[in-house]
Design an enzyme around this catalytic site. Structure first.
Site, PDB file in Angstrom:
ATOM      1  N   PRO A  49       0.855  -1.412   0.111  1.00  0.00           N
ATOM      2  CG  PRO A  49       0.137  -1.101   2.302  1.00  0.00           C
ATOM      3  CD  PRO A  49       0.727  -2.003   1.438  1.00  0.00           C
ATOM      4  CG  HIS A  73      -2.151   1.649   7.794  1.00  0.00           C
ATOM      5  ND1 HIS A  73      -0.901   1.534   8.407  1.00  0.00           N
ATOM      6  CD2 HIS A  73      -1.744   2.885   7.027  1.00  0.00           C
ATOM      7  CE1 HIS A  73       0.095   2.271   7.972  1.00  0.00           C
ATOM      8  NE2 HIS A  73      -0.443   2.999   7.077  1.00  0.00           N
ATOM      9  CB  ALA A 128       2.180   0.025  10.345  1.00  0.00           C
ATOM     10  CG  HIS A 129       3.915   2.957   8.719  1.00  0.00           C
ATOM     11  ND1 HIS A 129       3.609   2.769   7.399  1.00  0.00           N
ATOM     12  CD2 HIS A 129       5.010   1.857   9.126  1.00  0.00           C
ATOM     13  CE1 HIS A 129       4.192   1.844   6.959  1.00  0.00           C
ATOM     14  NE2 HIS A 129       5.005   1.320   7.880  1.00  0.00           N
ATOM     15  CE1 TYR A 138      -0.416   8.590   9.058  1.00  0.00           C
ATOM     16  CE2 TYR A 138       0.514   6.373   8.219  1.00  0.00           C
ATOM     17  CZ  TYR A 138       0.466   7.817   8.045  1.00  0.00           C
ATOM     18  OH  TYR A 138       1.062   8.399   7.190  1.00  0.00           O
ATOM     19  NE  ARG A 184       2.812  -2.294   5.424  1.00  0.00           N
ATOM     20  CZ  ARG A 184       3.412  -1.313   4.508  1.00  0.00           C
ATOM     21  NH1 ARG A 184       2.863  -0.210   4.379  1.00  0.00           N
ATOM     22  NH2 ARG A 184       4.406  -1.789   4.041  1.00  0.00           N
TER      23      ARG A 184
END
Length: 374
Positions: A29, A173, A175-176, A178, A227
């Site tokens: 993605p 999502h 991860a990262h 967020y 993720r």
């Protein structure tokens, strides 16, 4: 370039519940911001269709946001709710299926993360577990009990819509840095209720409730991907789980809640996750996640290119690179699938070239590709 006899390991089929894949290559993605007012158009459908037609086993969409007022931080990011946006996504999946592909949307909420590329603001304040962007960095508001319940329900509605539209799977999502990840991270989750806590296992409850809501929306046979990442865009050095025991406490409850596939994000797929345990050639993040939870896992990180994605942010191009280290790990079944980002973003036919051993036609990744839908 790796020989075709060795790349065969990338082209083994795989079945995950109702999802049948012809090979192990996943399109990662990647946010593209080409959906005005949140609606993906024909250009977006064509972008994904080209990868499906060129033998990518599974396509994961760019992040597409759930029905919460501040779920996105860019007006060009697609939404996954509302009649116009869902009609756009139906065109996308119909095109992908017509080309023989398999695809899932990545369902997203950005939490308190701002977008430095735009001055646009959502119609409501940014929201997160504690109104923090990073430790001691306030931004937005702390979510109320009602906000949390509505967000969990919104993920479930988006999941049900994905199935109804004909998608083959979906990814959350988490991860990262967020929203879901902000609940995992002690630095941004200072809550004292059941969605907070001193331990990573306690702080994973929000994600587990999201997964349960999604499972209720799609039924038992539809695969759910999640993720996850150790690092955060707010702090690349963060490690949520510094030990295998901590990783088990983090990820196993999510698998037990209904996650079928863990998509383990790291900058370079060949980096060992716990080198102090199994050495510099040891298991990577996806390898350890598979070992500890028994789940199917996806690895990712600088596949087929000389530089990692941080070099792209610095404006640097990357050259094609050998796949030998990837093949070595996949031949050992360290992880099950490999996600490819920039190499596929710049070259829709990357998988075909890999399968044919066509090193002469492999392309460098040029940062200019970020500005268009190739």
């Amino acid at each position: 370039m790796t020989s075709t006899s060795r790349t065969d390991t990338l082209f083994r089929p795989l079945r995950i519940k109702s999802l049948e894949l012809s090979n192990r290559i996943v399109m990662a993605p990647m946010t593209r911001s080409f959906s005005p007012d949140g609606v993906p158009g024909d250009n977006v459908a064509e972008y994904y269709r080209r990868r499906a037609a060129a033998q990518v086993g599974l396509i994961l969409s760019e992040g597409t946001v759930i029905d919460r007022p501040s779920a996105r931080n860019d007006p060009q990011v697609p939404t996954f709710h509302g009649e116009a946006a869902l009609a756009g996504w139906r065109r996308v999946i119909d095109q992908v299926h017509a080309a023989g592909g398999r695809m899932g949307p990545q369902l997203w909420h950005v939490g308190t993360v701002a977008n430095p590329q735009t001055t646009w603001m959502p119609p409501a304040p940014a929201e997160g577990p504690s109104g923090l962007l990073a430790p001691a960095a306030p931004r937005g508001v702390a979510m109320s009990d009602e906000d949390i319940a509505d967000t969990i329900a919104a993920f479930g509605r988006a999941a049900a819509a994905a199935k109804d539209l004909g998608f083959d799977t979906l990814e959350l999502h988490g991860a990262h840095g967020y929203l879901i990840d902000q609940f995992f991270w002690e630095g941004t989750n200072q809550r004292s209720d059941r969605f907070g806590g001193a331990t990573l296992k306690e702080r994973s409850r929000f994600a587990a409730e999201v997964v349960k809501s999604v499972r209720a929306g799609v039924g038992p046979d539809f695969p759910i991907l999640l993720r996850v990442s150790q690092w955060k865009q707010q702090d690349y050095k963060v490690r949520l789980a510094p030990t295998p025991d901590a990783m088990t406490d983090w990820l196993l409850p999510l698998v037990e809640a209904g996650v079928d596939v863990l998509h383990c994000s790291q900058r370079r797929f060949w980096d060992p996750e716990f080198p102090e345990i199994d050495g510099e050639q040891g298991l990577n993040f996806a390898g350890w996640a598979k070992k500890l939870t028994g789940a199917t896992t996806i690895s990712v990180g600088s596949v087929g290119l000389s530089g990692d994605f941080f070099s792209t942010f610095g404006g640097k191009d990357s050259q094609p690179a050998s796949l030998d280290r990837l093949i070595d790990r996949m031949e050992r079944d360290e992880f099950d699938l490999i996600a490819v980002g920039r190499a596929l973003l710049g070259d829709p036919e990357w998988a075909i070239k890999v399968r044919a051993g066509d090193s002469a036609r492999m392309k460098e990744f040029n940062v200019a590709a970020l500005a268009e839908l190739v």
